[in-house]
Design a protein around this motif. Sequence first.
Motif, PDB file in Angstrom:
ATOM      1  N   ALA A   1       3.755  -1.442   9.226  1.00  0.00           N
ATOM      2  CA  ALA A   1       3.865  -0.583  10.404  1.00  0.00           C
ATOM      3  C   ALA A   1       5.004   0.385  10.139  1.00  0.00           C
ATOM      4  N   GLY A   2       4.676   1.655   9.990  1.00  0.00           N
ATOM      5  CA  GLY A   2       5.673   2.647   9.625  1.00  0.00           C
ATOM      6  C   GLY A   2       6.415   3.197  10.821  1.00  0.00           C
ATOM      7  N   ASN A   3       7.539   3.852  10.535  1.00  0.00           N
ATOM      8  CA  ASN A   3       8.313   4.475  11.612  1.00  0.00           C
ATOM      9  C   ASN A   3       7.662   5.752  12.122  1.00  0.00           C
ATOM     10  N   ASN A   4       6.490   6.087  11.594  1.00  0.00           N
ATOM     11  CA  ASN A   4       5.692   7.193  12.132  1.00  0.00           C
ATOM     12  C   ASN A   4       4.654   6.693  13.131  1.00  0.00           C
ATOM     13  N   HIS A   5       4.816   5.444  13.589  1.00  0.00           N
ATOM     14  CA  HIS A   5       3.938   4.834  14.589  1.00  0.00           C
ATOM     15  C   HIS A   5       2.499   4.714  14.089  1.00  0.00           C
ATOM     16  N   GLN A   6       2.350   4.342  12.822  1.00  0.00           N
ATOM     17  CA  GLN A   6       1.041   4.128  12.241  1.00  0.00           C
ATOM     18  C   GLN A   6       1.026   2.792  11.494  1.00  0.00           C
ATOM     19  N   VAL A   7      -0.147   2.162  11.476  1.00  0.00           N
ATOM     20  CA  VAL A   7      -0.363   0.956  10.685  1.00  0.00           C
ATOM     21  C   VAL A   7      -1.172   1.353   9.455  1.00  0.00           C
ATOM     22  N   GLN A   8      -0.666   1.013   8.278  1.00  0.00           N
ATOM     23  CA  GLN A   8      -1.256   1.491   7.042  1.00  0.00           C
ATOM     24  C   GLN A   8      -1.378   0.351   6.044  1.00  0.00           C
ATOM     25  N   SER A   9      -2.389   0.414   5.190  1.00  0.00           N
ATOM     26  CA  SER A   9      -2.586  -0.597   4.158  1.00  0.00           C
ATOM     27  C   SER A   9      -2.342   0.016   2.781  1.00  0.00           C
ATOM     28  N   PHE A  10      -1.828  -0.832   1.886  1.00  0.00           N
ATOM     29  CA  PHE A  10      -1.588  -0.433   0.496  1.00  0.00           C
ATOM     30  C   PHE A  10      -2.205  -1.497  -0.401  1.00  0.00           C
ATOM     31  N   PRO A  11      -3.112  -1.108  -1.310  1.00  0.00           N
ATOM     32  CA  PRO A  11      -3.803  -2.096  -2.145  1.00  0.00           C
ATOM     33  C   PRO A  11      -2.869  -2.724  -3.166  1.00  0.00           C
ATOM     34  N   ARG A  12      -3.200  -3.946  -3.521  1.00  0.00           N
ATOM     35  CA  ARG A  12      -2.360  -4.692  -4.456  1.00  0.00           C
ATOM     36  C   ARG A  12      -2.332  -4.027  -5.832  1.00  0.00           C
ATOM     37  N   ARG A  13      -3.418  -3.364  -6.209  1.00  0.00           N
ATOM     38  CA  ARG A  13      -3.463  -2.739  -7.529  1.00  0.00           C
ATOM     39  C   ARG A  13      -2.327  -1.754  -7.724  1.00  0.00           C
ATOM     40  N   PHE A  14      -1.971  -1.040  -6.664  1.00  0.00           N
ATOM     41  CA  PHE A  14      -0.907  -0.047  -6.803  1.00  0.00           C
ATOM     42  C   PHE A  14       0.470  -0.690  -6.760  1.00  0.00           C
ATOM     43  N   LEU A  15       0.536  -1.936  -6.340  1.00  0.00           N
ATOM     44  CA  LEU A  15       1.808  -2.652  -6.286  1.00  0.00           C
ATOM     45  C   LEU A  15       1.898  -3.731  -7.362  1.00  0.00           C
ATOM     46  N   ASP A  16       0.985  -3.705  -8.307  1.00  0.00           N
ATOM     47  CA  ASP A  16       0.991  -4.703  -9.380  1.00  0.00           C
ATOM     48  C   ASP A  16       2.233  -4.497 -10.245  1.00  0.00           C
ATOM     49  N   PRO A  17       3.107  -5.502 -10.372  1.00  0.00           N
ATOM     50  CA  PRO A  17       4.330  -5.305 -11.169  1.00  0.00           C
ATOM     51  C   PRO A  17       4.065  -5.237 -12.678  1.00  0.00           C
ATOM     52  N   ARG A  18       2.836  -5.498 -13.098  1.00  0.00           N
ATOM     53  CA  ARG A  18       2.502  -5.449 -14.524  1.00  0.00           C
ATOM     54  C   ARG A  18       1.904  -4.106 -14.920  1.00  0.00           C
ATOM     55  N   ARG A  19       1.960  -3.121 -14.044  1.00  0.00           N
ATOM     56  CA  ARG A  19       1.464  -1.794 -14.413  1.00  0.00           C
ATOM     57  C   ARG A  19       2.258  -1.255 -15.598  1.00  0.00           C
TER      58      ARG A  19
END
Length: 1018
Positions: free
Chosen positions: A886-904
């Motif tokens: 939940a961002g401070n811009n009053h929106q709920v947003q999703s981020f896929p795990r692929r973009f947060l994979d620490p093995r990139r």
Amino acid sequence: MLTIVRFLWASFAIWTAYALHPSEAGVVDWHKALLGVPLTRPDFHRTTGAHGATRSVVLTATSNNVIGAVHPENGTVAWRYLFEDRDPVVGYKAYNDRLATLSGPGGATFRILDVNSGHLLHELHLHSADSGRLFEPVNLGVAIAFDDSDKSKDTFVLTNGHTLRRINGKSGDIVWGWTSPDQTSLVVYSKVVTTSDAIYLIGLAKSFASYTVHVSAISPDNGELLSDADVPSSIINGPQGLIVVSHEGTRGKSVRLAWLEQARIHSVALTPQLKDKPTIKKGSAYLQVHDIGLQEKGLFVATKEDGSGRVIRFSEDGALKVFWEFADSVKSPKYTESTYAGGLDKDGWPYIARVYWSHVFRQASAHVLAPHLAEGKGLVTGFTFPFETQKHGIIANVAVDAANPEEFRVLSRLVLTTTTGAVQLWQQDQHQWTREESLADIRVAEMVELPEPQLVASQVGIEETESFGARLRRQLADAQDFPQYAINFAKRFATGSYASASSSIAPASNDTSPLSRDTFGFRKIIVAATSHGKVFGIDSANGEIIWSRVFGLGWAAEVGGRIFPLKIFTTRTVSDGDTPQVVIVGQRKADNSLVDTVAFHIDALTGEDVSGTSIGQDILQGQDVIAGALVEAYLFQDGPTKYVVLLDEYLQVHLFPDTPENADSFHKVAPSIHLPLRTGTAGSHRLGGHKVSPEKEFTGRHIAYPIWTASLPPNEDVRSIVTRPHEPVASLGKVLGNRTTLYKYLNPGVVVVLTSTSTPSGPATSCGVYVIDGTKGTILYHANLPAAGGVCDVKAAFTENWLVYHYYDDGSANADQAKSYRMVSLEFYEGSGVDDKTSSSDLSAYSNDTTRISVYEQSYVFPRGISTITTTSTKFGITVKDILVAGNNHQVQSFPRRFLDPRRPNRKPTAEEQEEWLIQYDPLLPDDPKRVLSHRYQVARIRKIITSPALLESTSLVFGYGVDLFFTRVAPSKTFDVLNENFNKAQLVLTVAGLALAIVITKPMVRRKRLRERWYAS
């Protein structure tokens, strides 16, 4: 380089393909916009348009730091203005089409809003927040007044208790300012009164045992001090006892200041010279004076010592006189104390309402006085209305609006606010609408699965008692619907018109069937408990309230108090074979300063009391569990049995429900229980591991005793502990592109600890993130983070072997590093590398292999600040998890795990890495608007997001609550377990039917051909 760019764009295209489809917006989700619980009495405000048409709104300032307006016709939000947390609202006032507000310490910021639309017209910073004076209450020392004689709509603003400014209504510029020459004196101004001759500042000067009234007269033209005087007085109850009334006569506007002193009403006329002497109103002794918002009409209410209410009017001769006394307003055990409010009709005539609750008739009553009717002698009309005090609590504040369509007829509208946070509008005795504003302050919430539809529930138990003839008649009657059922089945089979995963599950408005789940399990009931003593059952299909109950105070009802929910647990689900149940653990804080812990056992479908302590739909009474504060609570499961384990201040174990079966169950598992607990006082919390004693101590209870303490610096405070949710794990490892395996580190005792380091009585200097083995206290991971602005605002989510945390880097640690929000992703694996399996989920707590792990870590630049973070959850844990924020811009947003994979990789991915769907590392996470789950909604200040699995493995249900409520469902890997809605089943059926027909036709032909071949072959 071009290949890398193309690859990233292709990956981004795949990523956005999983976003919310436009056709699903508003269908698979809902949003409830709230304002919050009003801090004071709401205000009816009426404006007149260009053609004489009037328009009304109900204005209010709330505990969520929001100022807003509600349409009185239907209770919907007309507009709202959200103030920042560091900029609290301290005052507001409406005049004509404008609303002036003051916010921040001492009224640091002044704003002018349009009263009908909420648009910001002017904003002016009057002083810095650091130089603002802090008073108690926060609205002391600030006031707003409008110059009603000036067409420029100028505003007079009092800030910091000693500074007055005149602000131009057209440009928003300061015309002049006046500051008290002796700011260090004990005088604090709290009221501003405007006349054409002078602006009067009214305040109190602190003396040894009481307050003395102090008045200053300021020139409205240039801000010069005209006169200054102390009024002989001795006030005990502070500035709330000061009443300023005015009267518009032939000689202009005359003003009088009144206050209560020694049970008598004292008053003094305000003139530019301030030479008048106070006078005392003789007669009855009074207990309290009430500001009902009709000062400019010269009216206020005073209650006598016996409780009876009198209307006091500022007459034309300059005296205060009793105009009216409400009948039967004396204190009585038959009804509650009265609440008074004032309002105006569209012609500007005043009305005064008295509202109270009758214990005898179990209804609320209202008496409305119209002082101008009956030839100026006053006319009272009254009515009763069925206010449900068991459902909404006690009436706290009242606002009144009235009309006089006929000579002796008064129609009134009442806006009520209650102790449970409800806001209601009644038109005479007819209820118009209710807003449950306490939902803007939910403390705990849980999504509970609904049972399947009971199609034959009405026939249960009938078959054993009915005769053969009755059964035959019933079955023949049921058989009448078979032809239609067969036709519908054939049509559905041929066309594929089954339930859709993207269609609405909201029931029809006239649906009276019992609560039941839908085909895919998207519909659940949300049990939510608020800090205003109320618990709700909310339908996740449309956000409508199914049931609500008011928490009972138990013994504290005699002295007063509040219930603060702390934990909620689902102790029985539909899979257990009966209706679902929840337990809410709360802290009861009585007004006599005693604190204890209570538990409420609730049927999630109906809100009924499972324990039987409450009677019917009466106030929901809890059971006393701990005679003191709660340290921690957990849900334990032993086979089908679930119960709550609570720890008190002495770390004694309490069970709820406390049954012999639960006690025996806990006694068996007690030796194997290890609990990491946060102990200590505010600002110096420590982390320690505890083990439960195998046998009961002399107190008759098990006790958790310490076995280790985390080796943290002495000035480091443990802020919170983040635990891994109890979710299924579908895979124990990750197979790499080279066919080797990384095995997930799934030690059940691991916890994430968030800390802050500060100097004594100073702001935080740094923040810490620890991953600790809660069984023996070993630190597995540690990161030291900057404390931006002296505050540690680290948010973390932990699931399976994956930890993600978010913070703000202000660049203080590295001058060459840009300021930005950061998202750090970590994955923990067993052993020292690939194919090194230690079976962490099954290891002994004291094995050395529990600390033999590999950690992969990567940091990303995040687009914005967030208020909460969590992960999606599914039924079997097969679906890839997304991060939800939940961002401070009053929106709920999703981020896929692929973009947060620490093995990139930091280079172009190899063929093996591409098999794992790894993409090249980019420090900036894309801010894709297509991943915004709340799409067009502005979801205000979400404090927490909870997720729950649906029956479909692909889908996770998402519920966010804060000032607003928001619900949706997401499919991180798309709905792979449901056929696409565009799937042409008719074509498939025709193809299969054609093939079957071809087989039927060709089979005899093939048989004859083979027979012929045999004849010729022989």
